[in-house]
Design a protein around this motif. Structure first.
Motif: not given
Length: 200
Positions: A23-33, A83-96
């Motif tokens: 949740x610190x890596x990618x807060x829950x409010x940004x998981x809609x996409x 929590x399990x959140x694939x978006x966390x890996x997406x965010x780190x990768x997308x940040x370069x």
């Protein structure tokens, strides 16, 4: 640009904070996409910006420090917990970032990272501290991650350590394969096996 990862020569961003959860890596409010693109801008959002305002970056947070950049994120112990959140890996990768280094990763985060062409490198506590010390002393220091040899080293020093990785995931990362790509790459072998095992 391919998804392959083999040898990464890069400066690094030191995030010396333990127990960073998803949740610190990618807060829950940004998981809609549901697309993997665009999550990088919200990586560590609550730590990077004051009151969710992109015009108010927090100067004391390392990702807002222009001194640090690179494809390698050095993280403290127990990275990706929660929590399990694939978006966390997406965010780190997308940040370069192509590589995250820590002395311990949560299993779910580690698997999500490997599935999204983000290489999690687990090192000893001692080596992790050497990485932090090197990057903080000289932000231009280059770290080399060699996936084929399963090694990580600090340029200009004798500091080097090997890391473990699942052999199947290693093959996928070296070739830029997801699970389906891997099966397609094995088609000839699979067809040959089937022909050999057709009942008479």
């Amino acid at each position: 640009m391919g998804k392959e990862i083999n040898i990464i020569h890069s400066t690094a961003v030191p995030l010396n904070i333990e127990n960073v959860d998803t949740d610190q890596i990618i807060p829950a409010r940004f998981l809609k996409a549901t697309s993997r693109e665009g999550f990088g801008k919200n990586l560590f959002r609550d730590w990077r910006f004051a009151n969710d305002d992109e015009n108010q970056p927090k100067s004391d947070f390392v990702l807002n420090n222009p001194t640090y950049s690179g494809k390698i994120l050095i993280a403290a112990k127990n990275f990706g917990c929660g929590s399990s959140r694939e978006h966390a890996a997406w965010a780190i990768k997308d940040a370069g970032f192509d590589v995250v280094v820590s002395s311990f990763f949560a299993d779910i985060f580690k698997n999500n990272a490997l599935n999204n062409f983000l290489l999690p490198v687990t090192v000893s506590d001692d080596f992790l501290q050497k990485l932090f010390a090197a990057a903080e002393k000289d932000p231009s220091v280059v770290i080399e991650v060699n996936l084929q040899e399963q090694s990580i080293s600090i340029a200009g020093t004798s500091d080097r350590e090997n890391f473990d990785i699942n052999s199947y995931k290693k093959t996928c990362l070296l070739n830029g394969y997801d699970d389906i790509d891997y099966l397609i790459s094995m088609r000839e072998e699979i067809e040959a096996f089937e022909k050999q095992n057709v009942p008479a």
